[in-house]
Enzyme design. Structure first.
Site, mmCIF file in Angstrom:
data_model
loop_
_atom_site.group_PDB
_atom_site.id
_atom_site.type_symbol
_atom_site.label_atom_id
_atom_site.label_comp_id
_atom_site.label_asym_id
_atom_site.label_seq_id
_atom_site.Cartn_x
_atom_site.Cartn_y
_atom_site.Cartn_z
ATOM 1 N N SER A 202 0.848 -1.189 0.000
ATOM 2 C CA SER A 202 0.000 0.000 0.000
ATOM 3 C C SER A 202 0.889 1.247 0.000
ATOM 4 O O SER A 202 1.718 1.412 -0.881
ATOM 5 C CB SER A 202 -0.969 -0.044 1.175
ATOM 6 O OG SER A 202 -1.991 0.920 1.038
ATOM 7 N N GLU A 319 -8.973 -5.195 -4.765
ATOM 8 C CA GLU A 319 -8.430 -4.251 -3.790
ATOM 9 C C GLU A 319 -9.533 -3.434 -3.121
ATOM 10 O O GLU A 319 -9.606 -3.312 -1.896
ATOM 11 C CB GLU A 319 -7.473 -3.275 -4.485
ATOM 12 C CG GLU A 319 -6.241 -3.900 -5.099
ATOM 13 C CD GLU A 319 -5.075 -3.993 -4.145
ATOM 14 O OE1 GLU A 319 -5.270 -3.734 -2.946
ATOM 15 O OE2 GLU A 319 -3.979 -4.347 -4.607
ATOM 16 N N HIS A 389 -7.855 -5.430 -0.556
ATOM 17 C CA HIS A 389 -6.623 -4.748 -0.167
ATOM 18 C C HIS A 389 -6.090 -5.309 1.149
ATOM 19 O O HIS A 389 -6.841 -5.492 2.114
ATOM 20 C CB HIS A 389 -6.929 -3.253 -0.008
ATOM 21 C CG HIS A 389 -5.732 -2.393 0.145
ATOM 22 N ND1 HIS A 389 -4.819 -2.192 -0.872
ATOM 23 C CD2 HIS A 389 -5.286 -1.645 1.199
ATOM 24 C CE1 HIS A 389 -3.879 -1.368 -0.454
ATOM 25 N NE2 HIS A 389 -4.126 -1.016 0.804
#
Length: 448
Positions: A202, A319, A389
């Site tokens: 991330s 995600e 995610h």
């Protein structure tokens, strides 16, 4: 692919301490069974809103038996409580957070030249900590016989917002300082300073990508693992950053920390409705401020350094499911709601992560570099957060207990982590060791 799994320890696990002698000085490290941990090691010092200064060699023994404090931060807006379900590893926030923790096999010898992974945590540049219990690299180190260095760095207004008055990109400068510490000292733990992989997820992956744009970064690591980097919202942020910097300049440099963090939250709330997707991650690297080039030069710089660093770049198939779960009318109309959700998840995933990752890989290859593109599929089964995610992280770092209660584990059993974790850790370790792409994890990854 050869997994190079670690054989059983040559002797019974030992608990206690050991002195590690290296360029940093004498570090009193902790023996944790078959692991050696040197924690909360200061790699630099920095006054508030000032660049870091590399920590010199200590003339006195350094107690490295603890954990690095977290950077000051407001509550995580996503609820990704990577600090764990209890206080078994408290990481009290501190502005004196420029620390790192080394985890190595306890029987590793200086000069063994084990591959090194430098872990850069995510959290939208506003939350997280290198030593969060969910990021514990113990299994990765034990199974794959390598060295992991977890870095804690400045976040939010203290690390990723600046202008002509307050320096920008201080968090990136922190990471460069940490990488310099690794180059100088990691051989003392059995690591190879010529085989360093920068790995981030991330915002951490975004940071790794931007470290490649610095003059120094490509010389400090040799491979990069870039997971779920939000590169699709990394451009055209100058106006937003300038507006935020002006608002926060009203808070004096020496304001109490609580006042500064409260102002950060107020400014963040104002940004989202005005700047769309970019406002969802208002803090981050700023082009045109040291150590980054201007935005119009970034593509050329990435292409120029491509041949120097091998990269593994990837995204998760869904995600955006982490951010959109529960925000559609699925409960009232399950079929229609499900279709709307999947359409929104697909569109947002592509816009923030997917297309930018494709462009990154294509440019890197055109520049003469080796690049592997993967998509994390989430494994067999279906649940609302499959391949969302951060859902690959429990397979790489931490364990089921450390991730207990965190949303990314919804619908996943402990047995899944035991089944899928080792092959994914082996794939990542093999890339760090040799640059080979993952080949033995078809249920988890699609690899281009």
């Amino acid at each position: 692919m050869t997994h190079h799994a670690t054989p059983a320890p040559r002797s019974a696990p030992v608990h206690g301490t050991r002195v590690v002698h290296g360029p940093a000085g004498e570090l009193l490290a902790r023996l944790d069974g078959d692991l050696l941990r040197a924690g909360a090691v200061r790699y630099a010092r920095a006054d508030r809103f000032r660049p870091p200064v590399d920590e010199p060699r200590s003339t006195e023994p350094v107690d490295a038996t603890g954990w690095s404090p977290s950077a000051p931060q407001p509550p995580d807006p996503l609820g990704l409580d990577v600090f764990g379900p209890d206080s078994s590893r408290p990481l009290p926030p501190s502005e004196d957070c420029l620390r790192l923790t080394v985890t190595a096999p306890a029987d590793a010898a200086p000069g063994e030249d084990l591959p090194v992974i430098v872990w850069i945590h995510g959290g939208s540049y506003v939350s997280g900590a290198g030593d969060a219990i969910s990021y514990d690299p113990a299994s990765l180190v034990r199974e794959q016989r390598l060295v992991v260095v977890a870095v804690t760095y400045r976040l939010g207004v203290l690390g990723f917002l600046g202008d002509e008055v307050r320096p920008a990109n201080l968090g990136l400068l922190d990471l460069l300082s940490a990488l310099r510490w690794v180059r100088r000292n990691i051989a003392a733990f059995g690591g190879d300073p010529a085989a360093v992989t920068a790995m981030g997820e991330s915002a951490g992956g975004d940071a790794v990508a931007h470290l490649l744009l610095t003059a120094e970064g490509p010389g400090l690591f040799h491979r990069a693992i870039i997971q779920s980097a939000p590169l699709g919202i990394s451009r055209r942020r100058a106006a937003m950053n300038a507006t935020m910097a002006r608002a926060l300049r009203q808070v004096p440099d020496d304001a109490p920390l609580g006042v500064l963090l409260a102002a950060q939250q107020r400014v963040t709330r104002r940004v989202l409705p005005r700047h769309g997707l970019r406002g969802a991650m208002p803090f981050g690297p700023q082009y045109g401020f040291a150590p980054l080039p201007s935005e119009d030069r970034r593509e050329a710089v990435w292409a120029r350094v491509a041949a120097d660093v091998e990269v593994l770049v990837g995204t998760n198939a869904r995600e955006a499911a982490l951010f959109l779960a529960g925000r559609t009318p699925g409960e009232r109309a399950p079929v229609v709601g499900g279709l709307l959700l999947e359409g929104a998840v697909s569109a947002l995933t592509a816009a923030v992560y997917g297309r930018a990752a494709d462009r990154f890989v294509d440019r890197h290859r055109r520049g003469g570099g080796r690049a592997v593109r993967y998509t994390f599929l989430g494994g067999p089964g279906h649940h609302p957060l499959r391949a969302a995610h951060a859902t690959e992280l429990p397979l790489l770092l931490g364990d089921a207990a450390a991730w207990q209660g965190v949303p990314v584990l919804a619908g996943r059993e402990d047995a899944d982590l035991r089944t899928w974790g080792p092959p994914l850790r082996a794939a990542w370790a093999e890339f760090a060791r040799s640059g080979r792409p993952p080949t033995d994890v078809p249920d988890l990854l699609h690899v281009d």
